[in-house]
Enzyme design. Structure first.
Site, PDB file in Angstrom:
ATOM      1  CE  LYS A   1      -0.605   5.506   7.725  1.00  0.00           C
ATOM      2  NZ  LYS A   1      -1.945   5.437   8.279  1.00  0.00           N
TER       3      LYS A   1
ATOM      4  CB  THR B   1       1.219  26.318  -3.760  1.00  0.00           C
ATOM      5  OG1 THR B   1       0.765  26.581  -5.090  1.00  0.00           O
ATOM      6  CG2 THR B   1       1.004  27.558  -2.902  1.00  0.00           C
TER       7      THR B   1
ATOM      8  CG  PHE C   1      -1.824   1.246   1.233  1.00  0.00           C
ATOM      9  CD1 PHE C   1      -3.078   1.182   0.636  1.00  0.00           C
ATOM     10  CD2 PHE C   1      -1.417   2.448   1.787  1.00  0.00           C
ATOM     11  CE1 PHE C   1      -3.913   2.299   0.596  1.00  0.00           C
ATOM     12  CE2 PHE C   1      -2.237   3.573   1.757  1.00  0.00           C
ATOM     13  CZ  PHE C   1      -3.489   3.485   1.167  1.00  0.00           C
TER      14      PHE C   1
ATOM     15  CG  ASP D   1       5.462   3.687   1.809  1.00  0.00           C
ATOM     16  OD1 ASP D   1       5.420   4.220   2.938  1.00  0.00           O
ATOM     17  OD2 ASP D   1       4.489   3.628   1.050  1.00  0.00           O
TER      18      ASP D   1
END
Lengths: 503, 503
Positions: free
Chosen positions: B357, B381, B216, B324
Site C-alpha cells: 500500500k 519471475t 484481512f 501484517d
C-alpha cells in the site's frame, strides 16, 4: 557441422515476407534499436566475473543470491544484448525468463516512460476497482483489448501471472456455483455465508481445478496447487487436494512417431475424462487449466487436436477451460496467442486466457458470463497497474507496426531448419535429442543427454557470449525477444555448434 | 457543535514540535506540494456527475464498474485533493484505500519518475531472483532497509500485500518443517518429493496459518484462507481448513471500560492458546498472522499487552509470528510501524513483517533463520518491481526530511481531541459511537448508528467535498496521507459536523 555457407543455404527456407499496411520490407532490429552491439563480447574468464560476484555477495546480506545467474547493468544493456556488471556483452535468448518482448532500452519505450502521461500514471497509482482514471477505458481499448483472444471481450487486470491464474480460478468457482444455483439472482444462504467464514463447506466448497503433469501455473497457494512441474517448488507447502491429469509424453520428431503419439494422446484424454467424471462425486472440477506448450515443465508439446479435445471434454463435463498463456503469449510462437493454432470453432473458445511476462501487464481475458454476480467478489486494492497497461499498449503498437509476430515466425523457421541440420550432424550425436517446437516460431527446445550436460552447456554458452536458459530436467529452451533477427540467429546457431564440439 | 473558535482552542493540544536534524519548523503541506488547492470544490449536484457516470459506463463494456466510487482525473489532482472527471475537487482522506503516502502529483516524485534511473528501471524490468540490477543492494540499503523493523534484516520483495503475506506463509511452512527435520541439511525424502507432486502429505503437509476473526490478509487462495472480514470476499471460493481465533470485541472509549476489556482480552488469549495446543494433533499451526489494527474488518483495536501476549504464546507453541502491516505501516499510526508501540523486547520481535500500500513497494522483512534452505524454493519471475523500490526510497527520504511521522502523530492528536468534542456534543447523539484510534496518529475510526446511516454519511461527505471511506459493517475510517495538515483537519472536522447535522 553447420558452416556459414550452410546457414546461407538455409536462409532460402525463409518465406517471402508478406506486404502489410505498415511495413514494406523485412524487419531489421536496427529499426527499433539503432545502436545495438554488433555481437557478444566476453571480457572475463568466468561469468559472473569478479564484479558480478561482489554484487551478489552484497545482496547476500539481505536476500538469497543462490539463484543469481549474472548481475546485469541494465543502463548499458541494449536490444537483444544484456551487459553484465563486469562488462560482458551477452546475446540474451532467455530474456528475463521470457518476459522482455522487444529488448533492453528500446528508444520508443524510453520515450514512453518519459512522457507526462506515463510519469503521472506512475506516481498516482489508483485503486483501479473504485477510482479508475478517466482514461482507463481508452487505455484498454487502444491497448490490451486490441489483442483480446477471439470471443473474450472482458478483461480483469492483475499484477502477475500467478494472480491472473488465481483470478481465473476464483471466477470459475463463482460461476460454477452460480450455475448450480440456477441463476445469478439466487441469494447465498445463511449457512453458506456463515460456513465460509470458517473455511468450511458449503460456503467454502469442495471444488477443484484440474491441471496437468509438468504444468506450471505460478507459486501462490492456489496457483501452486495447480503447478506440477518440480517438487522443489511444492514440498513443505500445504496444497489443495486437486487432481492432476497426465500430459502426453510425445516422441520427437513428431513426424516420425505419428501412430505412437496418437495412442499416447488418446490414453491421456481417456484418463483426463475419467478424472472429470470421478470428481463429480467427490470434489467436482470447476476449471481445467493448461499451457499451450508446457514451458517451465520442459517445453512439452501436444497436437492441436489434443488441445481441441481437452477443451470439448471440459465443456461436456461443465468445467471452465483456462488457457495459461503467461509464457506462450505475445507472439513468440509465431501467432500472437499460441492457442490460435488449435483451430477452435466459434463457441468453443477458452473461457479464460491469462497473460503476463512479455506483456508486462498481467490479467485475464474472459466472457461476460463469468463476471461475478455481485460487486466486490473479485476485487483488491490495485487490480493491476496502469503504467504496465500503457507499456503494453506501446509495445503492441510497435509489434503491429513492425509485424513482429510474422517476423518471429520466419526467424523461427530459419532456426528450426538450422538446428535440424546441426542436430542431425555428428557433432550433436549422443548429446542432443528431442529437438522440438518446429512451427512454433522461436519457441524451440531440445534435451541434452543428462541434466549435468545441460548445465554444462548453459555455462559454456555464456562463456561464448550467449545467455540461454533451461527448463524441465535436462532441456534447453530458447526464449529470444521478438526483435531477435537473422544476424542473432546465425550467431546463436554457430555458437551452439561450437559448444557442442567442446562438450 | 464544534465552531472554528473551538478548533482554535483545541489546537493548543498540539505538542510543541521537536527539533530534528533536517527540519526546524512545523511541516507545511505546501513544502512538498506548493500548488495544492485551497479547499474542496463541488460543481455537480451528484457525485459522480455526468462525466463520471459516462466514464464508468464506458468501462462497463470491459470490466465490472459496480465498485466505482468516482472516476478521477489524476493529471489534475494535487496533494490531498482528488479531482474527478466532472471537475469536483475532493479532499481525499481515503487515499486510494490507504495507499497514497504523500499526495497526488508531488513534484519531487514526478521528478523521480522522469529521472534516467527510474525510466530505465521501468523499461528494463528484471527477473530479480536471477538477474538483479547491479544497483540492487544499494537501492535496498538506502531505501526499504532504512525502515526495517528492529531485528529483521532480511527482505523479500513482492508485487502486492497478498503475495507478501503468502510469501511469509511459505517461508513459515518451510522453516517449520525444517525445524521438525532437525537441520537444514536433512534431505527431503523420496516420499515427500513424490507426494507433494500430487498435493498429498507428507510432501504437502497438513499445516495451518492461524488468523483472527475480522482480520484481512488478502484475496489470493492462501491469504484469503486467512482473511475473516466479510463473507462476500470468501463465499464459493475453496479454502484451507485453517483455524480462526477470536479477536477482542473491546468497548470504547477504552479508558472507560478497562476491566471489561481486560477480561475480554484474557478470554481471547485463552481461546487462542487452546487452538494452538489442539492444532498440534490435527493440523499444527506453523504461523500466526495479525494486523496491529484490524482495518478492513472495522478498525478493531486491542491493547499493547494483548499483542505482546499473542507474540509470546505463538513462540511458546512453535508458531512463527507474522505482523501484517500492509495497511498500518508507513507512519499513519504515528509510529513508522504500528507494532513499534507494543513494546516487544529484544528477541521477541515478530518473525515476519509484511508491507505494501503506502510503501508502493511490497514485501516481507524477516530474519535470516527463515531463509529457505535451498535455492528456488522462494522464487518467481519478477519478485517485486525495482521502480516501486525506487519510489519507496524517495518517499522514505521525504518522510524523514519532513519528519512526517511525528507530524502525523500531532495532527492525529488534534483530530482526536476535535472529534472527541464533536462526538460528545448533541449533534452526534444517537448517530456516532465507538470513536477509536486515539494515540494512533490519524488512524481514526468511528461507528455510525447503522450500515445505512454510514453509507448515507459517506455520500453526503462527498457532496460536501470530502472523499472518505468505510470499513467493517458500519464504521467510517480515516486514512489521510502523511501530508494531511492542520488546515485539512479543520476542513474535515467542520464538514463532519455539518453532515451530522444533516443526517
Amino acid at each position: 557441422m553447420l558452416s556459414r555457407s550452410t546457414i546461407r543455404v538455409l536462409r532460402t527456407f525463409r518465406q517471402p515476407r508478406t506486404m502489410t499496411a505498415t511495413t514494406s520490407r523485412a524487419f531489421s532490429t536496427l529499426d527499433l534499436i539503432p545502436d545495438e552491439p554488433a555481437g557478444p563480447s566476453v571480457v572475463t574468464a568466468k561469468i559472473p566475473g569478479p564484479k558480478g560476484i561482489a554484487a551478489s555477495a552484497e545482496i547476500n546480506a539481505i536476500q538469497d543470491p543462490r539463484t543469481h545467474v549474472v548481475v546485469p547493468n541494465y543502463e548499458l544493456s541494449k536490444g537483444n544484448y544484456l551487459v553484465d556488471a563486469d562488462g560482458n556483452v551477452l546475446l540474451d535468448v532467455f530474456a528475463q525468463i521470457s518476459s522482455i518482448a522487444l529488448g533492453y532500452n528500446v528508444p520508443a519505450l524510453l520515450d514512453l516512460a518519459r512522457s507526462d502521461e506515463f510519469v503521472k500514471a506512475a506516481m498516482n497509482r489508483p485503486a483501479l476497482g473504485s477510482f479508475p482514471p478517466v482514461q482507463w477505458a481508452s487505455w484498454l481499448k487502444t491497448g490490451l483489448l486490441t489483442v483480446a483472444p477471439k470471443g473474450l471481450d472482458q478483461l480483469v487486470t492483475t499484477l502477475c501471472g500467478s494472480s491472473a491464474n488465481e483470478t481465473a480460478f476464483k471466477c470459475s468457482f463463482m460461476a460454477y456455483r452460480q450455475r448450480e444455483r440456477g441463476s445469478p439472482d439466487v441469494a447465498f444462504t445463511k449457512e453458506e455465508m456463515d460456513s465460509c467464514m470458517l473455511n468450511h463447506s458449503p460456503g467454502s466448497p469442495q471444488l477443484s481445478v484440474l491441471s496437468f503433469k509438468s504444468g506450471f501455473h505460478g507459486r501462490l497457494f492456489g496457483s501452486l496447487s495447480a503447478t506440477r512441474s518440480k517438487a522443489i517448488h511444492k514440498v513443505d507447502i500445504p496444497a489443495f487436494d486437486w487432481p492432476c491429469a497426465p500430459f502426453p509424453e510425445l516422441k520427437y520428431p513428431l513426424s516420425e512417431h505419428v501412430a505412437e503419439n496418437e495412442a499416447e494422446e488418446k490414453r491421456c484424454l481417456e484418463e483426463y475424462e475419467k478424472i472429470l467424471i470421478e470428481g463429480k462425486t467427490t470434489r467436482p472440477v470447476a476449471a481445467v487449466i493448461i499451457e499451450p506448450i508446457l514451458s517451465e515443465g520442459g517445453d512439452k508439446h501436444a497436437s492441436n487436436s489434443f488441445f481441441r479435445s481437452l477443451r470439448l471434454i471440459a465443456k461436456k463435463h461443465d468445467a471452465f477451460f483456462i488457457v495459461d498463456e503467461v509464457q506462450t503469449g505475445v507472439g513468440a510462437t509465431g501467432t500472437f496467442w499460441a492457442h490460435e493454432k488449435w483451430g477452435l470453432k466459434e463457441g468453443e473458445e477458452p473461457d479464460f486466457v491469462t497473460f503476463s511476462k512479455k506483456m508486462q501487464a498481467a490479467g485475464v481475458y474472459h466472457k461476460k458470463e463469468t463476471r461475478p454476480n455481485a460487486p466486490y467478489r473479485n476485487y483488491n486494492t490495485w487490480m493491476g497497474d496502469p503504467i504496465r497497461t500503457l507499456q503494453a499498449r506501446e509495445m503492441l503498437k510497435l509489434i503491429k507496426e513492425n509485424d513482429l509476430v510474422s517476423h518471429t515466425s520466419q526467424i523461427g523457421a530459419f532456426l528450426s531448419s538450422s538446428f535440424e541440420s546441426l542436430f542431425s550432424s555428428p557433432v550433436a550425436s549422443g548429446k542432443v535429442m528431442n529437438f522440438r517446437g518446429q512451427g512454433e516460431g522461436t519457441y524451440l527446445a531440445w534435451d541434452m543427454a543428462s541434466p549435468q550436460m545441460r548445465d554444462q552447456f548453459l555455462g559454456k554458452m555464456r562463456l561464448h557470449g550467449i545467455q540461454i536458459g533451461g527448463c524441465g530436467e535436462q532441456a534447453v529452451r530458447l526464449r529470444p525477444m521478438l526483435t531477435f533477427g537473422q544476424k542473432h540467429a546465425e550467431i546463436l546457431v554457430s555458437t551452439v555448434e561450437k559448444v557442442l564440439k567442446e562438450l
